[in-house]
Design an enzyme around this catalytic site. Structure first.
Site, PDB file in Angstrom:
ATOM      1  CG  ASP A   1      -2.221   0.808   0.941  1.00 30.19           C
ATOM      2  OD1 ASP A   1      -2.204   1.649   0.033  1.00 30.19           O
ATOM      3  OD2 ASP A   1      -3.218   0.624   1.656  1.00 30.19           O
TER       4      ASP A   1
ATOM      5  CD  GLU B   1      -6.380   5.724   2.625  1.00 33.77           C
ATOM      6  OE1 GLU B   1      -5.311   5.374   3.134  1.00 33.77           O
ATOM      7  OE2 GLU B   1      -6.493   6.075   1.440  1.00 33.77           O
TER       8      GLU B   1
HETATM    9  C1  BGC Z   1      -3.993   9.273  -2.629  1.00 38.97           C
HETATM   10  C2  BGC Z   1      -4.702   8.066  -2.142  1.00 38.97           C
HETATM   11  C3  BGC Z   1      -3.916   7.485  -1.051  1.00 38.97           C
HETATM   12  C4  BGC Z   1      -3.635   8.502   0.017  1.00 38.97           C
HETATM   13  C5  BGC Z   1      -2.762   7.962   1.087  1.00 38.97           C
HETATM   14  C6  BGC Z   1      -3.835  10.213  -1.536  1.00 38.97           C
HETATM   15  O1  BGC Z   1      -3.247  11.359  -2.050  1.00 38.97           O
HETATM   16  O2  BGC Z   1      -4.698   9.867  -3.635  1.00 38.97           O
HETATM   17  O3  BGC Z   1      -4.861   7.187  -3.183  1.00 38.97           O
HETATM   18  O4  BGC Z   1      -4.626   6.442  -0.536  1.00 38.97           O
HETATM   19  O5  BGC Z   1      -3.055   9.650  -0.537  1.00 38.97           O
HETATM   20  O6  BGC Z   1      -2.200   8.924   1.887  1.00 38.97           O
HETATM   21  C1  BGC Z   2      -5.190   2.977   0.340  1.00 40.73           C
HETATM   22  C2  BGC Z   2      -5.501   1.895  -0.644  1.00 40.73           C
HETATM   23  C3  BGC Z   2      -5.481   2.440  -2.037  1.00 40.73           C
HETATM   24  C4  BGC Z   2      -4.165   3.111  -2.304  1.00 40.73           C
HETATM   25  C5  BGC Z   2      -4.068   3.721  -3.668  1.00 40.73           C
HETATM   26  C6  BGC Z   2      -3.960   3.734  -0.038  1.00 40.73           C
HETATM   27  O1  BGC Z   2      -3.739   4.824   0.802  1.00 40.73           O
HETATM   28  O2  BGC Z   2      -5.037   2.427   1.631  1.00 40.73           O
HETATM   29  O3  BGC Z   2      -6.734   1.316  -0.356  1.00 40.73           O
HETATM   30  O4  BGC Z   2      -5.705   1.417  -2.949  1.00 40.73           O
HETATM   31  O5  BGC Z   2      -3.961   4.135  -1.374  1.00 40.73           O
HETATM   32  O6  BGC Z   2      -4.885   4.807  -3.799  1.00 40.73           O
END
Ligand code: BGC
Ligand code: BGC
Length: 847
Positions: A340, A535
């Site tokens: 990830d 998230e």
């Molecule tokens: C991304 C996400 C990613 C997240 C993690 C974002 O900028 O677009 O895909 O999951 O950062 O910090």
């Molecule tokens: C997330 C994932 C996601 C990835 C790419 C991460 O921060 O935990 O679920 O697929 O970003 O966007």
């Protein structure tokens, strides 16, 4: 010793595959699972060690590694340089790499993260997305050396959710309520087609999390609190996305590779903390969190994403007993494991730019969005030095290339690419609408539903006509914030669906966000709920549904003798007993997405009041009896929910709910007295308020907004982590940016020499005096702010006693922090809280 022996076994297995005539069974790598982590560098403790013998068996289909595929890969690998091999194992984000970079760096993969888009425009046209894919592919094809296509991944987690115009399906928590694997398979097919037409090859889904604590901001990405639902969905979703694997043939056109995530136990973290720790036994890991992975593997899922989270303190991304011994042993997985987003950087001894440990533990491809360049160099050096054994590198490259073959990337035929009319096509929208209908869970109905289609219907609530709110996080933007109905050209809001149904039936519907009306309606539908989050920004301390306006609206309507129907939008169950009591019917609608018409299909009957569609959804998450938010899951000792797992009324099976307790179980001013803005969100009950001469605007969960006359505006910004900060922009005239919402007595804290502390970065120097405020108290901080160079972070700590001396009523604090100026000034702030004065807190006296 074990490692040395198994390394030899691996070397044998790899060399055997050199023979094109080898039957498929002989090349199954999982027959010789191996991790290249040396016992001395392993981070696995006894409590975090998995024992393969305890795990059930699964197996990738033989068609994933058929003889022709393996022979092709072997031949290709024989021509690859070390640089090319290492390049295959690294994935960069489109926000941080250009197609031209691929001519210098032989990377194997790109992704589009939740906030990444063509030219940085989240609302770029689908055509631009196709062009982006083509530009990267063309560059990869121009590279010297072995011709190896890229694999391009994106989070299509509720439809192709990054693309304007795509069909947005309900989030997984809603889909779980359907208990309908056939719809899931069709959603997988529709999603794959929409992704394929825009030129991407791979989605980071399905999410097979089994959320145990609904305070987790990603609970909605899981199908259910009980693993049975993910077990019944994982296979159909995988087959929907990918189709059946077949020997000697790549995926059929219109299909893409999937990635089951996040392996393992992302839904089991203590307190529902994102990227946290699952503290539990191996038995629970298997019985609950192994979830639908065996079914996804059996169905041929081509990749698996390792979880950010840990098990008994050991991060999965570095746990070779999980990623290799189990996954490549009993679980028989032959695809590749992707890490990830910079997760490897969280491992002991690692950084985003270097982590042999993760690779040796079983990560085959690093998701290294912005860190790919140094990570590539360091991984190359580690492969040269032997810190990453050659056999381990070859194994990872083989798995990645195998998946590229099966995905059809070497053919590069792409018959559906550019067929943009598939985005939001009538067939896909009808399917999404079916899913919306089937996912609605009827918690209460005391005779008001279905509504006659010739009735006079009032539709209230700010969420009624807001497709962005109905879609939640992972929609056009990462957190799903900032969307308006114009961003969903093919979508329909819940209001619009109701209006259409009522108009067709000869009735009349009116939209009124605050519930005001001029002509008394026969019935009112109030649509309200959580605003978008993803998230960690969606992690909460309690399940109390805090906004008071919906409850006030419901009570006002009810008092006027109007029957009320609540449509509650949320990623998770929340404590809503007061709202349920104020409603004659209450529908949990989850995060339905762009097809709001599905709500009206079930709520609005025909002109005689006969239902057109019955309710079908059953709770896949237990609905809580109080707001405390402690884990509440079917089967646990003392299980006593308000509405149990599996509950759901229907027209055919009505039931009475009666009056529910309104004891929330959380203390008065819930939440925090000393933490106000942490990790990019305001801690309950605090929020940001923006005030100017035109009045005050409280932002609630919104991350951006402005005061009524635009004197001060706020928007999310990066601080010590992504979007952990807020930028505050004061225009001429200015105003106040305030933390407000609670009422606390800070006398004890003031006596204890606590200070109000925040990090800040001046973005544009103040053009006039700036004051730090606490309630009615304030001190001049102009000099402190101008002393710092623009663009540099610093921390300011001001003693509470100082603010008390300057007018603050420390015994009744409703605004513990604020900045005030009437001249232009821009500053970014984060981590606003009380901290002990360690001799570093000041009492500014201004000029
Ligand atoms: C991304 C996400 C990613 C997240 C993690 C974002 O900028 O677009 O895909 O999951 O950062 O910090
Ligand atoms: C997330 C994932 C996601 C990835 C790419 C991460 O921060 O935990 O679920 O697929 O970003 O966007």
């Amino acid at each position: 010793m074990r490692n040395a022996v198994s390394l030899i076994a691996l070397a044998l297995a790899v060399s055997v595959t050199g023979c094109a005539a080898t039957p498929p069974s002989a090349v199954r790598v999982h027959q010789a699972p191996v991790s290249a982590v040396s016992p001395s560098s392993s981070i696995v403790t006894e409590a975090g060690r998995a024992h393969p013998a305890a795990w059930p068996h699964a197996a990738s289909p033989a068609a994933m590694s058929d003889a022709a595929t393996e022979a092709f890969v072997t031949e290709l690998m024989s021509r690859m340089t070390l640089e090319e091999k290492v390049g295959q194992t690294i994935q960069a984000d489109i926000a941080s790499i250009t197609p031209e970079d691929l001519l210098t760096y032989p990377l194997g993969s790109i992704l589009a993260g939740g906030n990444s888009s063509p030219g940085g425009d989240e609302r770029a046209s689908a055509r631009k997305w196709v062009e982006l894919a083509q530009a990267f592919r063309a560059a990869a094809a121009r590279r010297a050396g072995a011709k190896i296509p890229l694999i391009y991944g994106i989070d299509a987690v509720h439809g192709h959710n990054n693309i304007v115009g795509a069909t947005i399906f309900p989030h997984n928590s809603g889909l779980g309520a359907m208990r309908d694997p056939d719809v899931i398979r069709r959603i997988g097919e529709a999603t794959a087609l929409e992704v394929a037409v825009t030129g991407a090859d791979w989605t980071f889904g399905p999410t097979l999390a089994v959320p145990q604590d609904d305070r987790w901001g990603r609970a909605y990405e899981g199908y259910a609190e009980n693993p049975e639902v993910a077990r019944s969905y994982a296979g159909p979703m995988t087959l929907g996305l990918q189709g059946e694997l077949s020997a000697d043939h790549p995926l059929a056109s219109g299909h893409i590779a999937g990635s089951a995530k996040h392996f393992l136990a992302d839904g089991g973290t203590t307190g529902g903390k994102d990227q946290g720790d699952f503290a539990g036994t191996e038995r629970e890991l298997i019985d609950v969190h192994l979830s639908g992975y065996p079914q996804a593997i059996d169905a041929g899922v081509l990749s698996i994403m390792a979880s950010f989270s840990s098990w008994n303190g050991v991060k999965h991304s570095g746990n070779e007993t999980i990623l290799t011994d189990v996954l490549r042993g009993p679980l028989g997985f032959d695809g590749f494991v992707v890490s990830d987003w910079n997760a490897h950087g969280q491992l002991p001894g690692c950084s985003n730019e270097s982590c042999a440990l993760a690779f040796n533990a079983g990560i085959d491809m690093f998701m290294a969005p912005d860190s790919w360049k140094p990570l590539y160099e360091n991984t190359l050096a580690q492969a040269r030095s032997g810190e990453i054994p050659m056999a381990r590198l070859d194994e990872a490259v083989r798995r990645i290339l195998r998946v590229k073959v099966k995905t059809g990337l070497f053919q590069d035929a792409r018959p559906v690419e550019g067929r943009l009319e598939e985005l939001g096509s009538p067939a896909h929208r009808a399917l999404a609408r079916e899913a919306v209908r089937k996912s609605l869970v009827l918690l209460k109905n005391e005779g008001v539903l279905p509504i006659r289609s010739n009735a006079r219907v009032l539709v209230a609530g700010t969420a009624a006509d807001d497709i962005g709110q109905a879609s939640g996080g992972w929609t056009l933007t990462w957190q799903g914030t900032g969307n308006s109905n114009a961003d969903f050209p093919n979508g329909q809001s819940i209001w619009s669906g109701v209006e259409e149904a009522v108009r067709a039936g000869g009735g009349a519907a009116t939209l009124s966000a605050d519930g005001a009306y001029s002509q008394k309606p026969d019935v009112a539908i109030v649509v309200f709920g959580e605003t978008p989050y993803a998230e960690f920004q969606g992690d909460v301390d309690t399940l109390d549904f805090l906004p008071s306006e919906p409850l006030e609206t419901l009570r006002r309507l009810k008092a006027a003798g109007i029957p009320t129907v609540s449509v509650f939008l949320s990623g998770r169950p929340m404590w809503t007993n007061p709202e349920i009591n104020a409603s004659d019917a209450f529908v949990a609608a989850w995060l339905p997405g762009t097809e709001g018409g599905g709500v009206a299909d079930v709520l609005i009957g025909d002109a005689a009041g006969k239902a057109r569609h019955d309710f079908h959804g059953k709770l896949s998450f237990s609905w809580p009896r109080d707001a405390r938010g402690e884990p509440l899951n079917v089967g646990q000792p003392g299980y006593d929910p308000q509405f149990a797992y599996g509950y759901g009324l229907s027209y055919a099976r009505p039931g009475r709910v009666g009056t529910l307790s309104e004891e929330s179980g959380v203390q008065g001013a819930t939440g925090s007295i000393d933490r106000y803005f942490v990790d990019g969100r305001f801690v309950s009950p605090w929020g940001l308020a923006l005030r100017d001469a035109g009045g005050e605007r409280r932002l609630g969960m919104e991350t951006s907004g402005a005061s009524p006359r635009g004197g001060v505006a706020a928007r999310p910004a990066d601080g010590s982590t992504q979007e952990s900060a807020r930028s505050l922009i004061f225009a001429a005239g200015g105003g106040d940016a305030l933390v407000s919402g609670g009422a606390v007595d800070l006398t004890r804290q003031s006596n204890g020499e606590m200070a109000i502390s925040f990090r800040y970065r001046v973005d544009a120097a103040p053009q006039g005096p700036v004051r730090l405020t606490l309630g009615a108290g304030s001190v001049d901080v102009t000099r402190l702010l101008t002393a710092r160079p623009v663009g540099e972070w610093a921390t300011l700590k001001v003693r509470l006693s100082c603010l008390a001396d300057h007018g603050a009523d420390i015994a009744a604090v409703d605004q513990p922090w604020g900045l005030r100026t009437d001249a232009p000034f821009a500053v970014t702030v984060e981590t606003i809280r009380l901290t002990p004065n360690e001799g570093d807190a000041v009492c500014p006296t201004g000029e």
